[in-house]
Scaffold this active site. Sequence first.
Site, PDB file in Angstrom:
ATOM      1  N   CYS A  92       0.961  -1.277   0.014  1.00 22.32           N
ATOM      2  CA  CYS A  92      -0.026   0.220   0.273  1.00 22.32           C
ATOM      3  C   CYS A  92       0.745   1.639  -0.096  1.00 22.32           C
ATOM      4  CB  CYS A  92      -1.155  -0.130   1.432  1.00 22.32           C
ATOM      5  SG  CYS A  92      -2.291   1.431   0.702  1.00 22.32           S
ATOM      6  N   ARG A 126     -12.548   5.817  -2.076  1.00 26.82           N
ATOM      7  CA  ARG A 126     -11.310   5.209  -1.991  1.00 26.82           C
ATOM      8  C   ARG A 126     -11.962   3.711  -2.019  1.00 26.82           C
ATOM      9  NH1 ARG A 126      -7.655   6.592   2.129  1.00 26.82           N
ATOM     10  NH2 ARG A 126      -7.476   4.068   2.248  1.00 26.82           N
ATOM     11  N   HIS A 193      -3.239  -5.722   2.031  1.00 33.76           N
ATOM     12  CA  HIS A 193      -3.119  -5.780   3.313  1.00 33.76           C
ATOM     13  C   HIS A 193      -2.724  -6.729   4.241  1.00 33.76           C
ATOM     14  CE1 HIS A 193      -2.769  -0.717   3.718  1.00 33.76           C
ATOM     15  NE2 HIS A 193      -4.251  -0.717   3.430  1.00 33.76           N
TER      16      HIS A 193
END
Length: 242
Positions: A92, A126, A193
């Site tokens: 990320c 997002r 993640h």
Amino acid sequence: MTAVRVAHLYPEHLNIYADRGNIAVLEHRCRWRDIGFEVTGVGVGEALPDADLYYLGGGQDRDQMLIADDIARHAGTLAEQVASGAAVLAVCGGYQLLGHYYRGHQGDEMRGIGLVDLVTEAGSTRMIGNVVLECSLDGGPPRRLVGFENHAGRTTLGPGLSPLGRVVSGNGNNGRDGGEGVHAGSVVGTYVHGPLLPKNPWLADWLIAQALERAGIPQALAELDDALELEAQRVAARIADR
């Protein structure tokens, strides 16, 4: 004992969503095979050690801004290390810093280290949710990678670069081109993640193999019982497909 040397860059700033857990997975999979494991944390103002694998986790924009200038000091050294075979895993925010820049909503630009040819610009929304990829590293058979993405950045790879995988479910780099992450030699960047490596043990082993090769002690990795990890992967993929 043979040892894989890992440099964990900015663990105090780049550890959102427990990305630090990827280090634990690498360590355990090495220990289970009687492979030594050494990890060195690298903070702001500290020197970049010689290592076989460099790891950057994710962080919020303000955390990236805090370390952007500092990591720029290491750009040349890190490029030399990669040229000598060192592996890199970046997640990320760390992934975005591998590229040329991150441009925010207001046009403000945070420079990256240019290790790989990519740029990132902030989107208006997002991209959040489970993600499933089909990956084929080094011409090997397709492997499934599952995880969770949560990012506003839209990353575009330069010509000739390959994504880490093809998006089966989710958004990926920018929601447009069907790719997620980047794979360039021994460098892997991704928006997936933690838990990235716990649910994708094949990627952990690929990184360990790269690190051992760099250390000059290549070896076939002993098989491990990954039944629980693969079950977690199957469940995650099923949820992503709903």
